[in-house]
Design an enzyme around this catalytic site. Structure first.
Site, PDB file in Angstrom:
ATOM      1  N   HIS A 181       6.345   0.400   5.295  1.00 49.57           N
ATOM      2  CA  HIS A 181       4.877   0.365   5.140  1.00 49.57           C
ATOM      3  C   HIS A 181       4.469  -1.252   5.622  1.00 49.57           C
ATOM      4  O   HIS A 181       3.326  -1.305   6.113  1.00 49.57           O
ATOM      5  CB  HIS A 181       4.587   0.414   3.640  1.00 49.57           C
ATOM      6  CG  HIS A 181       3.130   0.320   3.280  1.00 49.57           C
ATOM      7  ND1 HIS A 181       2.231   1.256   3.664  1.00 49.57           N
ATOM      8  CD2 HIS A 181       2.397  -0.244   2.613  1.00 49.57           C
ATOM      9  CE1 HIS A 181       1.147   1.106   3.155  1.00 49.57           C
ATOM     10  NE2 HIS A 181       0.928   0.050   2.544  1.00 49.57           N
ATOM     11  N   SER A 219      -3.131  -0.734   4.856  1.00 51.88           N
ATOM     12  CA  SER A 219      -2.906  -0.036   3.498  1.00 51.88           C
ATOM     13  C   SER A 219      -4.468   0.319   3.159  1.00 51.88           C
ATOM     14  O   SER A 219      -5.138   0.915   3.715  1.00 51.88           O
ATOM     15  CB  SER A 219      -2.384  -0.773   2.794  1.00 51.88           C
ATOM     16  OG  SER A 219      -2.025  -0.277   1.698  1.00 51.88           O
ATOM     17  N   ASP A 255       7.232   4.846   6.322  1.00 48.93           N
ATOM     18  CA  ASP A 255       6.478   4.339   5.198  1.00 48.93           C
ATOM     19  C   ASP A 255       6.512   5.103   4.095  1.00 48.93           C
ATOM     20  O   ASP A 255       6.462   6.263   3.990  1.00 48.93           O
ATOM     21  CB  ASP A 255       4.743   4.427   5.690  1.00 48.93           C
ATOM     22  CG  ASP A 255       3.649   3.792   4.785  1.00 48.93           C
ATOM     23  OD1 ASP A 255       4.315   3.447   3.494  1.00 48.93           O
ATOM     24  OD2 ASP A 255       2.772   3.703   5.125  1.00 48.93           O
TER      25      ASP A 255
END
Length: 420
Positions: free
Chosen positions: A362, A234, A328
């Protein structure tokens, strides 16, 4: 006699288990339920219905679930589907050395609703899911500015070194590094804000801090000095890519669901400054479920005014692997990864790779960890959507973890290492 077998009953959290039941009536409907209590006392649970075969047996490697939290043949489905009783919580292991998660597996007969406290299971097994193998060492790090935890495999080494850079999460996250050490890597779980004396908020990214961490790990007596690997997730992908470009000790970089440019907070390395692409706060959406979507928060790096924010990945010394969940809901990760791939090829860098997983969200974690599609996060007023479909996401976690281990083993030079 009715039996329930779980093998192994004591295992690392990323290892599969085999679940079987026997001694039941032929064609009998049963419920298998799993539950655990996390370190804050919160309960996570799952359930699935199964029909026994003609011999009164159920084998989760072959018997399909007929309902419950999932359907079909999924041997690890009860672990994948663990969800919180209190909505919008994420299952996180903080104490990775001292204790496992104790997963209670219960067998109920003729039960098609969620078990209540009055229901008594026919048989119970308790499974221990550890986040570090028995002889892994945990060493808290306060070296210069560097803050984090080093996990060392058993043995003399030297071991391939890895730095684990998390996303925008407060505190120190260790569970991935402890599992990596259990697989033979000297892994540094690195904090870079909101931990001890580090800045409480992420206001800018100083690559010199990450350089200090790389140099310290490279010089550790149990780490092979030929180069270290980076695994990032991330927001952590931004400094990770810059490390691969500017720090010669970085031998390989893994980026899980990140971007190709600097967003929100500027990144600097001495006189080199990458201005940040401003977050597009007006694009944050609130769903009918009362959750937040930030999928379009990032600005488009292709715009001319953001050219100087793009990380020049073509200058990286080592290979780069992007791992992407196609569902995601935090970043448009597939788009950003394709931008990296196109830029690398444009400038003649051939060792940039992309693996994408349809239906994955994600939070691509190690295998065996449950799917979390939405949870509360620090500073946001409503729960955040992470995306992903249960079965597709958890299958992706199995493939993704294997890709990570294989990529690191292949690309981090090491003269000798213990094989676990």
């Amino acid at each position: 006699m009715i039996g329930l077998t779980v093998s192994p009953e004591v295992a690392l959290a990323d290892e599969p288990v085999k679940i079987q039941a026997w001694g039941l009536r032929p064609q009998e409907l049963i419920t298998l339920r799993a539950w655990l209590k996390d370190e804050k006392g919160e309960i996570f649970y799952s359930r699935a219905f199964y029909m026994t075969d003609e011999e009164g047996k159920v084998d989760l490697e072959h018997t399909p679930a007929t309902g419950g939290d999932f359907q079909g043949v999924h041997p690890m489905g009860l672990f994948w589907a663990l969800k919180p009783v209190t909505p919008f919580l994420r299952l996180l292991k903080r104490d990775v050395i001292g204790s496992p998660f104790y997963v209670h597996l219960e067998l109920y007969r003729h039960l098609e609703i969620t078990p209540s406290p009055k229901d008594i299971p026919t048989i119970i097994k308790v499974v221990q899911r550890w986040y570090a193998s028995p002889r892994v060492q945990r060493v808290q790090i306060r070296e210069g500015r560097v803050r984090g935890t080093l996990f060392l495999p058993p043995g003399e080494g030297p071991f391939p070194g890895v730095i684990d850079i998390p996303g925008r999460i407060h505190g120190l996250i260790e569970f991935k590094s402890s599992l990596l050490a259990s697989r033979g890597f000297a892994s540094l779980a690195l904090a870079y804000f909101a931990y001890e004396d580090l800045p409480s908020q992420l206001e800018n990214i100083d690559l010199k801090y990450f350089e200090e961490a790389v140099q310290w790990l490279s010089n550790h007596p149990k780490v092979s000095g030929a180069g270290v690997g980076i695994i990032s997730f991330s927001k952590g992908v931004e400094p990770a890519l810059a490390m691969g470009v500017y720090l010669p000790q970085v031998a390989a970089t893994i980026c899980v669901n990140g971007t190709n440019a600097i967003n929100g907070e500027a990144l600097s390395y001495g006189d080199i400054i990458f201005p940040a692409i401003p977050y597009q706060a007006e694009r944050i959406l609130t769903t009918d479920r009362g959750t937040i979507l930030v999928y379009e928060l990032m600005g488009d790096p292709r715009k001319p005014e953001y050219h100087n924010s793009i990380i020049p990945v073509e200058r990286a010394r080592g290979p780069i692997l992007f791992l992407v969940g196609e569902n995601d809901q935090v970043y448009n990760s597939l788009f950003f990864a394709k931008e990296v791939l196109a830029r690398a090829h444009k400038y003649g860098k051939q060792d940039v790779y992309l693996r994408s997983y349809p239906g994955a969200g994600h939070l691509l974690e190690p295998p065996g960890l449950p799917h979390c599609s939405v949870s509360r996060v620090h500073l946001l007023p409503l729960p955040l959507n992470f995306g992903g479909e249960l079965v597709s996401h958890c299958r992706a976690q199995e493939s993704c973890w294997k890709e990570i281990l294989d990529f690191l083993r292949k690309n981090i030079p090491c003269s000798r290492q213990n094989k676990l």
